[in-house]
Motif scaffolding. Structure first.
Motif, mmCIF file in Angstrom:
data_model
loop_
_atom_site.group_PDB
_atom_site.id
_atom_site.type_symbol
_atom_site.label_atom_id
_atom_site.label_comp_id
_atom_site.label_asym_id
_atom_site.label_seq_id
_atom_site.Cartn_x
_atom_site.Cartn_y
_atom_site.Cartn_z
ATOM 1 N N ASP A 72 -77.702 53.763 -70.160
ATOM 2 C CA ASP A 72 -77.510 53.570 -69.058
ATOM 3 C C ASP A 72 -77.615 54.835 -67.772
ATOM 4 O O ASP A 72 -77.994 54.895 -66.998
ATOM 5 N N MET A 73 -75.975 54.882 -68.004
ATOM 6 C CA MET A 73 -75.637 56.459 -67.276
ATOM 7 C C MET A 73 -76.359 57.608 -67.511
ATOM 8 O O MET A 73 -76.655 58.263 -66.213
ATOM 9 N N ASP A 75 -79.534 58.212 -68.390
ATOM 10 C CA ASP A 75 -81.393 57.357 -67.371
ATOM 11 C C ASP A 75 -80.770 57.312 -65.992
ATOM 12 O O ASP A 75 -81.264 57.412 -65.359
ATOM 13 N N SER A 76 -79.657 56.796 -65.279
ATOM 14 C CA SER A 76 -79.364 56.888 -64.067
ATOM 15 C C SER A 76 -79.607 58.367 -63.649
ATOM 16 O O SER A 76 -79.520 58.083 -61.865
ATOM 17 N N LYS A 78 -76.644 59.042 -62.108
ATOM 18 C CA LYS A 78 -75.552 59.015 -62.026
ATOM 19 C C LYS A 78 -74.223 59.182 -62.601
ATOM 20 O O LYS A 78 -73.797 58.050 -64.176
#
Ligand code: PLP
Length: 441
Positions: A72-73, A75-76, A78
């Motif tokens: 998730d990190m 992909d984001s 951020k």
């Protein structure tokens, strides 16, 4: 998690082993005395398959939540947003007013000693039975370690030795909660208060341990944790500092975080160091913060599970003469870092530690030993050029020597397996049932 495999094994657990374990110790030892030690050609007590045996004590343990957090990190896009979230979650978990993630435990220690802001030549009591950074990070600020012994019954800070070694230059003391067992923080805090010493904590082994309801890392004016791979809350690399005052927090954060001073209130004494901090860059890797956050969510549950299995194991094997656990007071809730450390009294055992290891390992028990390097014996402490004034190198530290010479480590189990636990118990009883033979190995 049930790692044991077949129906036959389950049935064995429910019938034969359980029946035998239910017998008194004397009867169990008698039953085992007719068996032949594996080291002398008999069948092994531990027949649990090697794969599952290794899997049950494998560390660190990551799963879908850590993988998802990292994906998730990525992909984001951020990354750094994770750091203040971990900081807040850790502050709440520990119930401390200030915390700061650092790149590792060692950099958290360096920042902590910087934040002390004591005159060069100040002496700080530290255990010699610890990782080098507990003692050595203070060197950069002209402080000098006073090496304190450990209590042979706990492997933790020996307050009596600290009382003997207090000097007019002693300004602080830093305890280390060895293998997850809290130091006796009530007595140590009282001593620090009485003598006007600043209390510090190296809690690198003790994530989640507490005493009288207060977590380790929250007792001292400052403290640190490591999130290195082997630790109870592993993020591969990472660390955290805890601070009871705004002043300590701002100084420790500004030391290795050049982006922090500008965020502090206008009256902060370190605000003017914006853009530089104090010359280090100690920011935790955001991937580590993402993993640490996931590990924190299950930390208490994991600690409880490990402690439950250690209790089952130790309740059985410490019935044998000469093997016992480090002392843990009823008001201390310990955790387990790295291993289940047990201590031996060779005279009561009737054999030497080396003979025991040989016999246990032949039975299939993954028993081991590991001596903590005694800091005071390492070269850097004896070379005067690194120190404001040379540290006193004690001739002997009987507590360190005792624990290093008498401990054994058993693996921690992170999943339920009554069969494996029973086989370990059986192996110990078998070895004790053949004490005279073991003494000849
Ligand atoms: C007692 C103790 N203090 C400090 C540290 C330093 O932590 P790190 O490895 O994260 O720098 C360790 C790490 O092994 C440790 O065991």
């Amino acid at each position: 998690m049930e790692l044991s495999g077949t129906k036959t094994r389950r049935k064995f657990v429910q019938t034969g082993a359980a029946a035998l374990a239910g017998l008194g110790l004397e009867s169990r030892l008698r039953a085992r005395s007719v068996e032949t030690l594996a080291v002398n050609g008999g069948a092994k007590a531990v027949t649990y398959p090697p794969g599952p045996h290794a899997a049950i004590s494998k560390w660190p343990r990551y799963g879908p939540s850590e993988k998802k957090a990292l994906h998730d990190m990525i992909d984001s896009g951020k990354f750094y947003e994770e750091l203040p979230i971990l900081e807040k979650e850790w502050r709440e978990y520990l119930n401390v007013p200030y915390a700061k993630p650092h790149m590792n435990g060692s950099s958290a220690l360096t920042s902590m000693y910087f934040a002390l802001d004591l005159p060069p030549g100040s002496e700080i009591m530290v255990p010699s039975y610890t990782f080098f950074a507990t003692c050595l990070a203070m060197r950069f600020f002209g402080y000098v370690p006073i090496f304190i012994d450990i209590d042979p019954k706990t492997a933790c800070f020996d307050l009596d030795d600290a009382k003997r070694k207090l000097t007019p230059r002693t300004r602080a003391l830093c305890v280390m909660h060895s293998w997850g067992l809290p130091c006796e923080m009530d007595h140590i805090s009282a001593f620090a208060r009485e003598k006007g010493l600043i209390l510090l904590e190296d809690a690198a082994h003790a994530h989640g341990a507490s005493m009288q309801g207060k977590k380790m890392g929250a007792w001292g004016a400052m403290g640190i944790f490591s999130f290195q791979t082997s630790k109870p809350m592993p993020a591969i690399e990472g660390g955290m500092g805890m601070y009871q005052t705004r002043e300590y927090y701002e100084r420790a954060a500004a030391f290795g975080h050049y982006e922090d001073p500008v965020k502090f209130p206008a009256d902060s004494p370190v605000r003017k160091y914006e853009g530089t901090g104090f010359g280090q860059k100690y920011r935790m890797h955001p991937f580590a913060a993402a993993v640490a956050r996931q590990q924190l969510r299950s930390l208490d549950e994991r600690n409880l599970q490990v402690a439950k299995l250690v209790r089952l194991m130790n309740n059985r094997i410490t019935q044998l003469p000469g093997i016992f656990e480090p002392r843990c007071r009823p008001d201390q809730q310990r955790v387990y870092y790295n291993a289940n450390m047990l201590l031996l009294d060779e005279a009561k055992c009737g054999f030497k530690r080396g003979q025991l290891l040989k016999a246990l390992q032949a039975e299939g028990v993954r028993a081991s030993i590991w001596d903590y390097p005694e800091q005071h014996k390492l070269y850097i402490y004896s070379e005067a050029k690194w120190w404001h004034h040379p540290p006193v190198i004690p001739e002997r530290m009987p507590g360190n020597e005792h624990v290093n010479a008498t401990h054994i480590f058993l693996p921690l189990f992170y999943g339920e397996s009554p069969e494996l636990m029973d086989q370990y118990g059986k192996a110990f009883e078998k070895v004790w049932a053949h004490r005279a033979e073991v003494a000849r190995l």
